[in-house]
Motif scaffolding. Sequence first.
Motif, mmCIF file in Angstrom:
data_model
loop_
_atom_site.group_PDB
_atom_site.id
_atom_site.type_symbol
_atom_site.label_atom_id
_atom_site.label_comp_id
_atom_site.label_asym_id
_atom_site.label_seq_id
_atom_site.Cartn_x
_atom_site.Cartn_y
_atom_site.Cartn_z
ATOM 1 N N UNK A 315 0.834 -1.205 0.000
ATOM 2 C CA UNK A 315 0.000 0.000 0.000
ATOM 3 C C UNK A 315 0.864 1.249 0.000
ATOM 4 N N UNK A 316 1.917 1.236 0.786
ATOM 5 C CA UNK A 316 2.824 2.390 0.811
ATOM 6 C C UNK A 316 3.538 2.552 -0.523
ATOM 7 N N UNK A 317 3.891 1.446 -1.157
ATOM 8 C CA UNK A 317 4.492 1.519 -2.497
ATOM 9 C C UNK A 317 3.516 2.129 -3.491
ATOM 10 N N UNK A 318 2.248 1.746 -3.392
ATOM 11 C CA UNK A 318 1.229 2.313 -4.281
ATOM 12 C C UNK A 318 1.130 3.821 -4.090
ATOM 13 N N UNK A 319 1.014 4.246 -2.840
ATOM 14 C CA UNK A 319 0.843 5.669 -2.530
ATOM 15 C C UNK A 319 2.052 6.475 -2.990
ATOM 16 N N UNK A 320 3.240 5.874 -2.843
ATOM 17 C CA UNK A 320 4.472 6.570 -3.222
ATOM 18 C C UNK A 320 4.731 6.543 -4.726
ATOM 19 N N UNK A 321 3.892 5.840 -5.480
ATOM 20 C CA UNK A 321 4.065 5.783 -6.928
ATOM 21 C C UNK A 321 5.056 4.748 -7.401
ATOM 22 N N UNK A 322 5.507 3.900 -6.496
ATOM 23 C CA UNK A 322 6.518 2.908 -6.876
ATOM 24 C C UNK A 322 5.931 1.733 -7.653
ATOM 25 N N UNK A 323 4.612 1.657 -7.753
ATOM 26 C CA UNK A 323 3.981 0.585 -8.535
ATOM 27 C C UNK A 323 3.603 1.045 -9.935
ATOM 28 N N UNK A 324 4.025 2.261 -10.285
ATOM 29 C CA UNK A 324 3.769 2.785 -11.625
ATOM 30 C C UNK A 324 2.516 3.636 -11.684
ATOM 31 N N UNK A 325 2.382 4.357 -12.776
ATOM 32 C CA UNK A 325 1.228 5.233 -12.967
ATOM 33 C C UNK A 325 0.000 4.409 -13.342
ATOM 34 N N UNK A 326 -1.146 4.798 -12.810
ATOM 35 C CA UNK A 326 -2.403 4.111 -13.093
ATOM 36 C C UNK A 326 -3.329 5.016 -13.896
ATOM 37 N N UNK A 327 -4.106 4.427 -14.747
ATOM 38 C CA UNK A 327 -5.134 5.177 -15.457
ATOM 39 C C UNK A 327 -6.267 5.537 -14.490
ATOM 40 N N UNK A 328 -7.065 6.531 -14.825
ATOM 41 C CA UNK A 328 -8.245 6.836 -13.996
ATOM 42 C C UNK A 328 -9.205 5.646 -13.983
ATOM 43 N N UNK A 329 -9.828 5.425 -12.841
ATOM 44 C CA UNK A 329 -10.820 4.353 -12.759
ATOM 45 C C UNK A 329 -12.052 4.714 -13.592
ATOM 46 N N UNK A 330 -12.755 3.700 -14.095
ATOM 47 C CA UNK A 330 -13.956 3.982 -14.898
ATOM 48 C C UNK A 330 -15.007 4.716 -14.071
ATOM 49 N N UNK A 331 -15.741 5.621 -14.725
ATOM 50 C CA UNK A 331 -16.738 6.431 -14.025
ATOM 51 C C UNK A 331 -18.095 5.727 -14.041
ATOM 52 N N UNK A 332 -18.269 4.840 -13.111
ATOM 53 C CA UNK A 332 -19.520 4.104 -12.999
ATOM 54 C C UNK A 332 -20.444 4.860 -12.037
ATOM 55 N N UNK A 333 -21.052 5.925 -12.553
ATOM 56 C CA UNK A 333 -21.849 6.790 -11.681
ATOM 57 C C UNK A 333 -23.034 6.056 -11.072
ATOM 58 N N UNK A 334 -23.650 5.163 -11.828
ATOM 59 C CA UNK A 334 -24.803 4.430 -11.304
ATOM 60 C C UNK A 334 -24.416 3.594 -10.095
ATOM 61 N N UNK A 335 -23.296 2.876 -10.209
ATOM 62 C CA UNK A 335 -22.839 2.066 -9.072
ATOM 63 C C UNK A 335 -22.495 2.955 -7.882
ATOM 64 N N UNK A 336 -21.874 4.098 -8.140
ATOM 65 C CA UNK A 336 -21.536 5.015 -7.046
ATOM 66 C C UNK A 336 -22.794 5.503 -6.336
ATOM 67 N N UNK A 337 -23.826 5.821 -7.108
ATOM 68 C CA UNK A 337 -25.086 6.266 -6.505
ATOM 69 C C UNK A 337 -25.741 5.138 -5.715
ATOM 70 N N UNK A 338 -25.650 3.934 -6.219
ATOM 71 C CA UNK A 338 -26.216 2.791 -5.501
ATOM 72 C C UNK A 338 -25.533 2.596 -4.148
ATOM 73 N N UNK A 339 -24.218 2.772 -4.115
ATOM 74 C CA UNK A 339 -23.481 2.624 -2.860
ATOM 75 C C UNK A 339 -23.876 3.734 -1.882
ATOM 76 N N UNK A 340 -23.987 4.965 -2.366
ATOM 77 C CA UNK A 340 -24.423 6.060 -1.491
ATOM 78 C C UNK A 340 -25.817 5.772 -0.917
ATOM 79 N N UNK A 341 -26.706 5.294 -1.768
ATOM 80 C CA UNK A 341 -28.060 5.005 -1.296
ATOM 81 C C UNK A 341 -28.045 3.870 -0.268
ATOM 82 N N UNK A 342 -27.242 2.842 -0.520
ATOM 83 C CA UNK A 342 -27.170 1.711 0.404
ATOM 84 C C UNK A 342 -26.657 2.146 1.772
ATOM 85 N N UNK A 343 -25.692 3.074 1.770
ATOM 86 C CA UNK A 343 -25.099 3.516 3.033
ATOM 87 C C UNK A 343 -25.802 4.742 3.604
ATOM 88 N N UNK A 344 -26.728 5.314 2.845
ATOM 89 C CA UNK A 344 -27.461 6.496 3.336
ATOM 90 C C UNK A 344 -26.592 7.717 3.489
#
Length: 350
Positions: A315-344
Amino acid sequence: MPSYLLFATERYALPILQPLADALLATGHGVHALLVDGAAGATLSGGVQAVDVARAVALKPRAVFSAANWVPPFLGGAKVQLFHGFNVEKRDDARGHFRVRGLFDLYCTQGPLTTAPFRKLARQQGHFAVVETGWPKLDPLFGPEDAVAQDFRARAGGRPIVMFASTFTERLSAAPHLHEAIAAQIAAGDRYWLLTLHPKCAPGLFQRYRALAGDNALFFETEQLVSAQRAADVLLADTTSVVSEFAVQRKPVVTFRNRAPKPHMLDFDRPSWLPVMLDRAFAADEALQLAIASYADGIHPWRDGQSSQRVIAATEDLIAGRLGALRPKPRNWLRHLQIRRELGYWGRAG
């Protein structure tokens, strides 16, 4: 010191998170837990503070470690997948263990059989990293035996110990089919039994198996699973991932109608065969022992009890960038809204 957040949706995730919590606390980090759904109201020991969703967001954790299939995307910090079990082929890969939901930055894999497929997916998708760390849940299997495991052995009074565990998936569960056969074995008294069921099993099954407890058997709770695995000599199960956890110790496993039986399993499909299969397990021949060892090396070769420390380092390697650059995660807005609704939770992201 930075704060870290542990995330779980079921009680069976607690033994996965506890060794990681212990490792973080030992280095002076603040550790909080967001426990929801089936894990709500549970606790982790050692000074881990339970928080609600709003507090978890306000913490702005350095990383969130999830022992669930998902993690709230609106939490701050790196999102790290720990897995809630081994791949036992309950479902096809596209729906099961190797399904990528676009929520995690880092997958901490258990062993080569999991690492290789996830690294292939990482090359294809590019928005997460993969590091083989081993599984925190199994750290206690390779450290000093705890007091609970010692107590289980003491209760057995020197007798061999059989552990029974069953999945909640109805079509795969051995529990409804083996109750009478197990009851007969318990009544015989020549072996001691440790019994448990998946927390999602039907209440009626829990009542039937709890009623088997007595001089020759004990029913234990999910949080004591690793201790029971330490104490037991042989496992009886079905298609639960406990089969893999137990085999990592190089101990024999007997399975009832496993969905994908392997050479390291003694699989059977008639309850009347249970006594014979247990006898075979307690007298495991060289071929079976070699098959168990080969499988264990493939799913979890780590036997030093230090997987939690490797997760933290990755995890520290990831945060420090030692695991390489990552692309942006896909924007799954529907799933994000579902999680917000589930957690209130409809507030700002962390």
